[in-house]
Design an enzyme around this catalytic site. Structure first.
Site, PDB file in Angstrom:
ATOM      1  N   ASN A   9      14.852   2.594  -4.371  1.00 31.88           N
ATOM      2  CA  ASN A   9      13.733   3.134  -5.139  1.00 31.88           C
ATOM      3  C   ASN A   9      13.577   4.595  -4.721  1.00 31.88           C
ATOM      4  O   ASN A   9      13.079   4.875  -3.641  1.00 31.88           O
ATOM      5  CB  ASN A   9      12.467   2.324  -4.817  1.00 31.88           C
ATOM      6  N   TRP A  10      14.046   5.491  -5.594  1.00 32.63           N
ATOM      7  CA  TRP A  10      14.060   6.911  -5.215  1.00 32.63           C
ATOM      8  C   TRP A  10      12.665   7.529  -5.339  1.00 32.63           C
ATOM      9  O   TRP A  10      12.465   8.663  -4.926  1.00 32.63           O
ATOM     10  CB  TRP A  10      15.067   7.677  -6.077  1.00 32.63           C
ATOM     11  N   LYS A  11      11.734   6.814  -5.908  1.00 34.11           N
ATOM     12  CA  LYS A  11      10.359   7.322  -6.086  1.00 34.11           C
ATOM     13  C   LYS A  11      10.402   8.698  -6.756  1.00 34.11           C
ATOM     14  O   LYS A  11      11.287   8.964  -7.555  1.00 34.11           O
ATOM     15  CB  LYS A  11       9.619   7.324  -4.745  1.00 34.11           C
ATOM     16  N   HIS A  96       4.667  -1.758  -8.099  1.00 35.37           N
ATOM     17  CA  HIS A  96       4.881  -1.168  -6.779  1.00 35.37           C
ATOM     18  C   HIS A  96       3.525  -0.777  -6.179  1.00 35.37           C
ATOM     19  O   HIS A  96       2.616  -0.374  -6.906  1.00 35.37           O
ATOM     20  CB  HIS A  96       5.800   0.053  -6.880  1.00 35.37           C
ATOM     21  N   GLU A  98       2.515   1.766  -4.706  1.00 38.05           N
ATOM     22  CA  GLU A  98       2.030   3.120  -5.032  1.00 38.05           C
ATOM     23  C   GLU A  98       1.436   3.159  -6.433  1.00 38.05           C
ATOM     24  O   GLU A  98       0.496   3.901  -6.699  1.00 38.05           O
ATOM     25  CB  GLU A  98       3.178   4.131  -4.849  1.00 38.05           C
ATOM     26  N   GLY A 174       7.060   3.345   3.859  1.00 37.52           N
ATOM     27  CA  GLY A 174       7.103   4.766   4.171  1.00 37.52           C
ATOM     28  C   GLY A 174       6.486   5.099   5.519  1.00 37.52           C
ATOM     29  O   GLY A 174       6.283   6.269   5.835  1.00 37.52           O
ATOM     30  N   SER A 214      10.244   0.242   4.965  1.00 35.51           N
ATOM     31  CA  SER A 214      10.940   0.839   6.118  1.00 35.51           C
ATOM     32  C   SER A 214      12.241   0.127   6.474  1.00 35.51           C
ATOM     33  O   SER A 214      12.599   0.025   7.650  1.00 35.51           O
ATOM     34  CB  SER A 214      10.004   0.916   7.330  1.00 35.51           C
ATOM     35  N   GLY A 235      13.208   2.448   0.054  1.00 30.57           N
ATOM     36  CA  GLY A 235      12.694   3.748  -0.384  1.00 30.57           C
ATOM     37  C   GLY A 235      13.426   4.869   0.325  1.00 30.57           C
ATOM     38  O   GLY A 235      14.526   5.266  -0.046  1.00 30.57           O
ATOM     39  N   GLY A 236      12.827   5.379   1.405  1.00 30.86           N
ATOM     40  CA  GLY A 236      13.346   6.554   2.114  1.00 30.86           C
ATOM     41  C   GLY A 236      14.835   6.490   2.422  1.00 30.86           C
ATOM     42  O   GLY A 236      15.563   7.467   2.199  1.00 30.86           O
TER      43      GLY A 236
HETATM   44  P1  PGA Z   1      10.329   2.708   2.259  1.00 33.36           P
HETATM   45  O1  PGA Z   1       9.794   2.337   0.797  1.00 33.36           O
HETATM   46  O2  PGA Z   1      11.669   2.080   2.414  1.00 33.36           O
HETATM   47  O3  PGA Z   1      10.391   4.221   2.268  1.00 33.36           O
HETATM   48  O4  PGA Z   1       9.345   2.172   3.229  1.00 33.36           O
HETATM   49  C1  PGA Z   1      10.011   1.062   0.266  1.00 33.36           C
HETATM   50  C2  PGA Z   1       9.399   0.946  -1.112  1.00 33.36           C
HETATM   51  O5  PGA Z   1       8.329   1.499  -1.335  1.00 33.36           O
HETATM   52  O6  PGA Z   1       9.983   0.310  -2.014  1.00 33.36           O
END
Ligand code: PGA
Length: 259
Positions: A9-11, A96, A98, A174, A214, A235-236
């Protein structure tokens, strides 16, 4: 056979050149994947087309991070499921944290989005997960139940087979604070059990439940070895080819060890 889905998930990250370079690096590494591993990246909307082109002839599939529940029409700023299908998306993430907590999406909106995406033929990654204060108050399972109940409302088993659940504890997203393997396994087992009650045990056994929050190359194998963890939403660590590949390699090793 056990399979694992590793989804990036590149956000709202990267610009066009970086997005294409990342997609090209992944396409070069994964023209195909060992049986059992499925790969997906979800770039920002403006880069779906160039990233999709870079991924052509590779094992990495294309997905989006959200979509609107209405068909194309007068909805300024929104993106329709039809458009995602048109540019080659196979998956869309919905609900998600967010979107829920920063953009204010309610469970009811998430449900409409999940239903609309399934109706247009997309597979949906439905995210659920508790806040830190909910976990501390012992409410994790209740929160998951509510999000599952409302997120999957009016979705019968045949359509729901197109849904992947992502358990993403909000406190782990995150933050660098990953859920322990036991915390992940226990939440995943709870979700699978819930699915067995809502649908049936065959449905629950076949359902895919991803862990997100994470995930890194260093912790991926431990999480993915848990019996109810069927992949990762990253994500990251999905923003660099090396770290995303590290997670993919961990998934491949887990599958080899299991076989
Ligand atoms: P993260 O994000 O790996 O940066 O914690 C995961 C996500 O929000 O899907």
């Amino acid at each position: 056979m056990r399979t694992l889905l590793i989804a990036g998930n590149w956000k709202m990250n990267l610009l066009r050149s970086g997005a294409v370079a990342l997609a090209e690096a992944l396409a070069a590494r994964y023209p195909q994947t060992p049986a059992g591993t499925e790969l997906l990246v979800c770039p920002p909307f403006p880069y779906l087309i160039p990233v999709g082109e870079a991924l052509r002839n590779s094992a990495v599939q294309l997905g989006a991070q959200t979509s609107y529940f209405e068909p194309p029409g007068a909805f300024t700023g929104e993106v329709a499921n039809e458009m995602l299908v048109d540019v080659g998306c196979r998956y869309v993430i919905q609900g998600h944290s967010e979107r829920r907590h920063v953009l204010g999406e309610s469970d009811a909106v998430v449900n409409r989005k999940v239903r609309a995406s399934l109706e247009r033929g997309l597979k949906v990654i439905l995210c659920v997960g508790e806040l830190l204060e909910e976990r501390q108050a012992g409410q994790t399972e209740r929160v998951l139940d509510t999000q599952l109940e409302t997120g999957l409302k009016d979705i019968e088993a045949r359509a729901a087979a197109g849904v992947v659940i992502a358990y993403e504890p909000v406190w782990a997203i995150g933050t660098g604070v990953v859920a322990t393997e036991q915390q992940a396994q226990s939440a995943h087992a709870h979700i699978r059990n819930w699915l067995a009650g809502r649908y049936n045990s065959e449905f629950a056994a076949a359902a895919r439940i991803l862990y997100g929050g994470s995930v890194k190359p260093e912790n991926a194998a431990g999480l993915l070895s848990q019996p109810d963890v069927d992949g990762a939403l990253v994500g990251g660590a999905s923003l660099k080819a090396d770290s995303f590949s590290g997670i993919i390699e961990a998934a491949n090793r887990v599958l080899e060890d299991n076989s």
